[in-house]
Design a protein around this motif. Structure first.
Motif, PDB file in Angstrom:
ATOM      1  N   ASP A 218       1.286  -1.162  -0.012  1.00 12.10           N
ATOM      2  CA  ASP A 218       0.016   0.180  -0.284  1.00 12.10           C
ATOM      3  C   ASP A 218       1.091   0.512  -0.028  1.00 12.10           C
ATOM      4  OD1 ASP A 218      -1.706  -1.952  -0.329  1.00 12.10           O
ATOM      5  OD2 ASP A 218      -3.082  -0.778   2.119  1.00 12.10           O
ATOM      6  N   GLY A 219       0.633   1.962  -1.109  1.00 14.04           N
ATOM      7  CA  GLY A 219       1.373   3.573  -0.355  1.00 14.04           C
ATOM      8  C   GLY A 219       1.945   3.594  -1.518  1.00 14.04           C
ATOM      9  N   THR A 220       2.691   2.407  -2.735  1.00 11.37           N
ATOM     10  CA  THR A 220       3.384   2.437  -3.484  1.00 11.37           C
ATOM     11  C   THR A 220       3.199   3.392  -5.216  1.00 11.37           C
ATOM     12  OG1 THR A 220       3.885  -0.011  -3.069  1.00 11.37           O
ATOM     13  CG2 THR A 220       5.038   1.214  -5.293  1.00 11.37           C
ATOM     14  N   ALA A 221       4.002   4.513  -5.089  1.00  2.61           N
ATOM     15  CA  ALA A 221       3.629   4.767  -6.392  1.00  2.61           C
ATOM     16  C   ALA A 221       4.596   4.805  -7.284  1.00  2.61           C
ATOM     17  CB  ALA A 221       4.047   5.855  -6.377  1.00  2.61           C
ATOM     18  N   LEU A 222       3.699   4.663  -9.192  1.00  2.20           N
ATOM     19  CA  LEU A 222       3.533   4.106 -10.016  1.00  2.20           C
ATOM     20  C   LEU A 222       3.823   5.567 -10.551  1.00  2.20           C
ATOM     21  CD1 LEU A 222       1.980   0.421  -9.755  1.00  2.20           C
ATOM     22  CD2 LEU A 222       4.028   1.059  -9.608  1.00  2.20           C
ATOM     23  N   SER A 223       4.268   5.235 -12.435  1.00  4.75           N
ATOM     24  CA  SER A 223       4.578   6.392 -12.983  1.00  4.75           C
ATOM     25  C   SER A 223       4.746   5.572 -14.002  1.00  4.75           C
ATOM     26  CB  SER A 223       6.145   7.305 -12.376  1.00  4.75           C
ATOM     27  OG  SER A 223       6.633   6.429 -13.189  1.00  4.75           O
ATOM     28  N   LEU A 224       3.995   6.970 -14.723  1.00  4.51           N
ATOM     29  CA  LEU A 224       4.995   6.260 -16.541  1.00  4.51           C
ATOM     30  C   LEU A 224       5.427   7.439 -17.914  1.00  4.51           C
ATOM     31  CD1 LEU A 224       3.706   3.819 -18.518  1.00  4.51           C
ATOM     32  CD2 LEU A 224       1.832   4.488 -18.664  1.00  4.51           C
ATOM     33  N   GLY A 230      -0.266   6.639 -10.118  1.00  3.26           N
ATOM     34  CA  GLY A 230      -1.726   6.423  -9.248  1.00  3.26           C
ATOM     35  C   GLY A 230      -0.658   5.484  -7.963  1.00  3.26           C
ATOM     36  N   VAL A 231      -1.317   5.397  -6.933  1.00  2.00           N
ATOM     37  CA  VAL A 231      -0.804   4.476  -6.089  1.00  2.00           C
ATOM     38  C   VAL A 231      -1.754   3.458  -5.689  1.00  2.00           C
ATOM     39  CG1 VAL A 231      -0.749   5.044  -3.585  1.00  2.00           C
ATOM     40  CG2 VAL A 231       0.158   6.869  -5.061  1.00  2.00           C
ATOM     41  N   ALA A 232      -0.246   2.477  -5.336  1.00  2.00           N
ATOM     42  CA  ALA A 232      -1.005   0.172  -5.264  1.00  2.00           C
ATOM     43  C   ALA A 232      -2.688   1.293  -3.319  1.00  2.00           C
ATOM     44  CB  ALA A 232      -0.035  -0.111  -4.571  1.00  2.00           C
ATOM     45  N   ARG A 233      -3.917   0.739  -3.397  1.00  2.00           N
ATOM     46  CA  ARG A 233      -4.257  -0.080  -2.502  1.00  2.00           C
ATOM     47  C   ARG A 233      -4.722  -0.948  -2.506  1.00  2.00           C
ATOM     48  NH1 ARG A 233      -7.890   6.033  -1.993  1.00  2.00           N
ATOM     49  NH2 ARG A 233      -6.097   7.706  -2.397  1.00  2.00           N
ATOM     50  N   GLY A 234      -3.923  -1.965  -1.429  1.00  2.00           N
ATOM     51  CA  GLY A 234      -4.831  -3.721  -1.547  1.00  2.00           C
ATOM     52  C   GLY A 234      -3.951  -4.313  -2.906  1.00  2.00           C
ATOM     53  N   ARG A 235      -5.285  -4.735  -3.987  1.00  2.00           N
ATOM     54  CA  ARG A 235      -5.091  -5.326  -4.505  1.00  2.00           C
ATOM     55  C   ARG A 235      -5.286  -4.607  -6.497  1.00  2.00           C
ATOM     56  NH1 ARG A 235      -5.486 -10.598  -5.163  1.00  2.00           N
ATOM     57  NH2 ARG A 235      -6.732 -10.895  -6.862  1.00  2.00           N
ATOM     58  N   SER A 236      -5.202  -3.095  -6.163  1.00  2.00           N
ATOM     59  CA  SER A 236      -5.799  -2.185  -6.770  1.00  2.00           C
ATOM     60  C   SER A 236      -4.730  -1.286  -7.092  1.00  2.00           C
ATOM     61  CB  SER A 236      -7.492  -1.303  -7.143  1.00  2.00           C
ATOM     62  OG  SER A 236      -7.896  -2.721  -6.391  1.00  2.00           O
ATOM     63  N   ILE A 237      -4.420  -0.682  -7.890  1.00  2.00           N
ATOM     64  CA  ILE A 237      -4.306   1.490  -8.036  1.00  2.00           C
ATOM     65  C   ILE A 237      -5.394   1.341  -8.131  1.00  2.00           C
ATOM     66  CG2 ILE A 237      -2.801   2.150  -9.350  1.00  2.00           C
ATOM     67  CD1 ILE A 237      -1.236  -0.107 -10.494  1.00  2.00           C
ATOM     68  N   ARG A 238      -5.231   2.846  -7.914  1.00  2.00           N
ATOM     69  CA  ARG A 238      -5.727   4.160  -7.492  1.00  2.00           C
ATOM     70  C   ARG A 238      -5.649   5.222  -8.568  1.00  2.00           C
ATOM     71  NH1 ARG A 238     -11.642   4.835  -7.218  1.00  2.00           N
ATOM     72  NH2 ARG A 238     -11.873   7.228  -7.099  1.00  2.00           N
ATOM     73  N   TRP A 239      -5.882   5.874  -9.665  1.00  2.00           N
ATOM     74  CA  TRP A 239      -5.331   6.109 -10.627  1.00  2.00           C
ATOM     75  C   TRP A 239      -5.172   7.854  -9.765  1.00  2.00           C
ATOM     76  CZ3 TRP A 239      -2.850   2.793 -12.823  1.00  2.00           C
ATOM     77  CH2 TRP A 239      -3.357   1.989 -14.067  1.00  2.00           C
ATOM     78  N   ASP A 240      -3.821   8.563 -10.255  1.00  2.00           N
ATOM     79  CA  ASP A 240      -4.276  10.213  -9.928  1.00  2.00           C
ATOM     80  C   ASP A 240      -5.381  10.755 -10.416  1.00  2.00           C
ATOM     81  OD1 ASP A 240      -2.277   9.369  -7.835  1.00  2.00           O
ATOM     82  OD2 ASP A 240      -0.307  10.001  -9.272  1.00  2.00           O
TER      83      ASP A 240
END
Length: 296
Positions: A218-224, A230-240
């Motif tokens: 949780d809280g892992t940030a992803l970029s492209l 977005g940021v990981a929340r549980g099994r999902s990613i919440r898009w910015d």
């Protein structure tokens, strides 16, 4: 524990996705969409058909005004193979049933012709929707379904965001990039800057996910392309709050999936301003009024 769809089952389909949908049935990866090569829906499960029924769906001018649900009581052997609790029930949608209550189906058997229903966005390819209900629960409801994972490695593919249009539809274009590392041999998906294979509708659906077997912390940030998405929340990613742009023009979004036939990007675009043969550069930019489709 999630129901783990075996690689031998997934290999019967050209693409799959758990998060590329606006519907709550896919929340937190609790359903999977399987994209066959032909016009019929091969069964991803084995068991006995409990019932079939016709269901209503949103009214779309390009789609059928009804959909169909097939409920299958899963074989014990299929449950053991996938980690599903004994008595688990499978729910399958988007197929006009060629089966009926009491029929036995095996993995690969034809369930019926695929249908384009009003649950689909215009750019969405025909597919089989698969979800699972725990034993002794209402098999018709989608909410409360078991989580699903894919027991297959998905290779993360880097891409610089540039490509040539090879297909143009009323609300999408498909590019010739990124290239698939081994078409027909294994699954691959677009990688984030961190090397994580991404799944979902970026960012036109509120949530996405990854093709990792284990969820990110949780809280892992992803970029492209250097922009956080977005940021990981549980099994999902919440898009910015972000927008996808094509040649500097804001578009609806980028459709992400695991593909065995080709990774070529699908750009969702209300009215594509390009045609086959045109060059396109895709990017992501912060946007305080992002496009959000559907009901998730």
């Amino acid at each position: 524990m999630p129901v783990a769809i075996p690689s031998a089952v997934l290999g019967r389909y050209r693409r799959f996705s758990r998060f590329n949908s606006p519907y709550r049935a896919h929340d937190d990866g609790s359903a999977i969409d399987l994209y066959p090569s032909g016009s019929t829906g091969p069964s991803p499960v084995s068991g006995v058909v409990r019932e079939t029924r016709t269901v209503g769906c949103p009214d779309r001018p390009y789609a059928a005004d009804e959909d169909h649900l097939i409920v299958v009581d899963l074989d014990e052997a299929w449950c053991r193979r996938t980690g599903a609790p004994p008595g688990t029930v499978a729910r399958l949608l988007h197929v006009v049933p060629a089966v009926e209550a009491g029929d036995r189906v095996a993995v690969g058997d034809t369930l019926g012709e695929l249908t384009r229903s009003g649950f689909f966005g215009r750019w969405v390819d025909d597919h089989v929707h698969l979800g699972f209900r725990p034993p002794e629960t209402d098999p018709i409801r989608a909410s409360g379904s078991l989580p699903v994972t894919a027991a297959v490695d998905v290779e993360a593919v880097e891409w610089d965001g540039t490509g040539t249009v090879v297909e143009r539809g009323p609300t999408h274009v498909v590019l010739d990039a990124p290239s698939h590392p081994a078409p027909g041999e294994r699954f691959a998906a677009l990688a984030s800057d961190e090397g994580v294979p991404l799944d979902g509708g970026l960012t036109h659906y509120a949530g996405g996910g990854t093709f990792r077997e284990r969820p990110l912390d949780d809280g892992t940030a992803l970029s492209l392309w250097g922009s956080r998405v977005g940021v990981a929340r549980g099994r999902s990613i919440r898009w910015d709050d972000a927008a996808v742009v094509a040649n500097g023009e804001r578009v609806t979004g980028l459709s992400l999936f695991g593909a065995r036939d080709g990774v070529g990007a699908k750009v969702v675009w209300r009215e594509p301003a390009v045609d086959v043969g045109d060059e396109v550069r895709i990017g992501v930019t912060p946007d305080d009024d992002p496009i959000q489709l559907g009901n998730r």
